[in-house]
Design an enzyme around this catalytic site. Structure first.
Site, PDB file in Angstrom:
ATOM      1  N   LYS A  29      42.845  40.247  43.764  1.00  0.00           N
ATOM      2  CA  LYS A  29      42.355  40.296  42.381  1.00  0.00           C
ATOM      3  C   LYS A  29      40.889  40.692  42.375  1.00  0.00           C
ATOM      4  CE  LYS A  29      42.361  37.519  38.107  1.00  0.00           C
ATOM      5  NZ  LYS A  29      42.656  36.196  37.517  1.00  0.00           N
ATOM      6  N   SER A 104      45.802  36.353  33.599  1.00  0.00           N
ATOM      7  CA  SER A 104      44.935  37.496  33.815  1.00  0.00           C
ATOM      8  C   SER A 104      45.166  38.231  35.132  1.00  0.00           C
ATOM      9  CB  SER A 104      43.482  37.048  33.716  1.00  0.00           C
ATOM     10  OG  SER A 104      43.154  36.210  34.807  1.00  0.00           O
ATOM     11  N   SER A 128      46.572  31.899  34.896  1.00  0.00           N
ATOM     12  CA  SER A 128      46.412  33.314  35.233  1.00  0.00           C
ATOM     13  C   SER A 128      47.143  33.773  36.486  1.00  0.00           C
ATOM     14  CB  SER A 128      44.930  33.658  35.365  1.00  0.00           C
ATOM     15  OG  SER A 128      44.342  33.726  34.091  1.00  0.00           O
TER      16      SER A 128
END
Lengths: 424, 92
Positions: A29, A104, A128
């Site tokens: 990420k 996310s 997330s």
């Protein structure tokens, strides 16, 4: 690669030695620092930011032989439930490209679901990791607060967030968690519980005698197709020797409010570092410090980030602190108590990960409050510092449904064991 | 209640505190959205007072010098530097 837009930066880095992750590629990420590899947090503010050091989790995965597949797309600074607030464009859901992948950590989950990476690291502040895992039909684990080092994770709301794995199967997710978990001198909030872990060994599918609590508050009101898939999964677990009972967690009706007040307040403080001087977009040298700072942030931040920074500033401002922030901390303590009481009677708690199937692209962007409400089942876990896993549990109208299993503090083995039974 | 609590002037005031410039359209949109969101947050008034965790302890370590970034590394991402320093706008 396909046009899912799962990666912001598609550069690869090879592993540094042989180990449990040899031959595995890991999507990281883009809020996790990678030395020499651009790390944008999905924000225009950090378009050119290249970290001078590796996050602890990145060091560990390289030492374990894993390679980095690229930097995965995400909602800007982790603020979103769809990956649509990224300054680098939305990621599409590989299961249905007209849908969002969740957020996310949407790029991380989409990359794994589409086979563009074997595994991925995400971060979970209020869901997330679990939300995109559920929406893309893969496995995601949010570890107990303190199990995994946050050193090198660009902070959004530090009291809530943890880095965790996303993988096609429970066992592979547990293997990656084994690699990254454990104490780190660079993060004073890490604990010893993750040292020498064998979470992968817990993925044995043995749920004989397991007691499952189902909090009615987290099932009532969910989409009908999601609820059907949820109960099918519980029946499967019963058939394998588990029992379930309904439990009540009255405090969770205030979890979304408490979560957003706390997360926004922490964000308003954490994101104050983006002043355009040490890194990030410069606000120029024309006006004074405050004018330059405010113009850097106008240019560098997207709408959702501005919204949360402003609401956090408001919640902490004189006259409102007691009304919002102090009450949110009370709610957080209440939620912890409710979970503690529930775990006196049951081994794990189960709910749908998301109350709804994946949104259509663009569906939720204009109504931020509606987007926040979609986090109802995931945020209580972060407020209580607990571990939780999302595992695929069937479909509704061709779209993936995730089952969330929540464990007591450092009960990773219990939720991994239960989740591995859902896969059978 | 919430309608009167957040108007455009209040959004501008908070934006100034947070050091974020906004254009007029953003101010209008945020005023409406903030009213909805803050009204939703009002439910926190119903939360009972709860005993917070009392067994928290500070985690301390000896204050010893450790390896850190070099000056060059620390400056590498700065938009502007001068003589080994960060360059910022004037303070007042």
């Amino acid at each position: 690669m396909s046009d899912l837009n799962a990666f912001i930066t598609e550069e690869t880095i090879d592993g540094e030695s042989d180990g449990p992750l040899s031959g595995k590629s890991v999507a990281v990420k883009d809020n996790i620092s990678t030395k020499g590899l651009r790390t944008t947090c999905g924000s225009a503010m950090l378009e050119d930011y290249v970290p001078p050091y590796d996050a602890t989790v990145v060091e560990r995965l390289k030492d374990a032989g894993g390679s980095i597949a690229g930097k995965a797309n995400m909602d800007e600074f982790g603020m979103g439930t769809t990956t649509e607030t990224s300054a680098y464009g939305p990621t599409k859901n590989p299961v249905d490209e007209s849908r969002v992948p969740g957020g996310s950590s949407g790029g991380s989950a989409a990359a794994v679901a589409a086979g563009e990476a074997d595994l991925a690291l995400g971060s979970d502040t209020g869901g997330s990791i679990r939300c995109p895992a559920a929406f893309c039909g893969v496995v995601g684990i949010k570890p107990t607060y303190g199990l995994v080092s946050r050193y090198g994770l660009v902070a959004y709301a530090n009291s809530l967030e943890q880095i965790g794995p996303i993988a096609p199967t429970v066992e592979e997710a547990a293997e990656l968690l084994d690699v990254v978990a454990g104490p780190d001198a660079h993060d004073g909030t890490t604990r010893d519980e993750g040292a020498d872990s064998d979470y992968a060994g817990a993925a044995d599918g043995d749920v004989d005698g397991l007691t499952i609590g189902v909090p009615t508050e987290l099932v009532d009101g969910a989409d009908e197709g999601v609820v059907d898939a949820f109960w099918d999964a519980i029946s499967e677990l019963e058939a394998q020797g588990a029992t379930y009972e309904e439990v009540s967690l009255p405090s969770v009706d205030h979890a979304v409010q408490a979560y957003y007040v706390i997360a926004m307040s922490e964000a308003s403080s954490n994101l104050a570092r983006f002043d355009g001087v040490r890194y990030g977009k410069s606000g120029g040298y024309e006006g004074n410090w405050n004018e330059s700072f405010a113009s850097a942030r106008e240019e560098g931040f997207g709408a959702e980030v501005k919204r949360r920074v402003l609401l956090g500033t408001y919640a902490l401002s004189a006259g409102y602190h007691d009304k919002y922030y102090a009450k949110a901390q009370d709610a957080r303590a209440w939620i912890k108590q409710d979970f503690d009481e529930a775990f006196a009677d049951v081994d794990v708690l189960a709910s749908p990960t998301m109350p709804v199937p994946p949104f259509e692209l663009g569906e939720s962007l204009d109504d931020p409050l509606q987007m926040y409400l979609a986090d109802a089942n995931t945020v209580p876990v972060n407020l209580a510092n607990l571990p939780a896993i999302s595992v695929p549990a069937g479909e509704t109208e061709g779209l993936p449904v995730g089952l969330q299993l929540i464990g007591p503090k450092f009960g990773e083995e219990q939720i991994i064991r239960a989740a591995s039974a859902v896969e059978q | 209640m919430s309608q009167s609590r957040v108007d455009a002037d209040e959004v501008r005031h908070v934006a100034e505190l947070a050091r974020v410039n906004l254009d007029d359209d953003e101010v209008e949109a945020f005023a409406t959205q903030f009213a909805d969101i803050l009204e939703y947050f009002d439910a926190l008034d119903e939360v009972p007072e709860v005993d917070r965790e009392s067994d928290l302890v500070n985690v301390m370590r000896p204050d010893e010098v450790r390896e850190g970034l070099s000056q060059e590394e620390a400056l590498a991402n700065a938009p502007e530097t001068e003589d080994g320093f960060f360059k910022g706008p004037r303070v007042s």
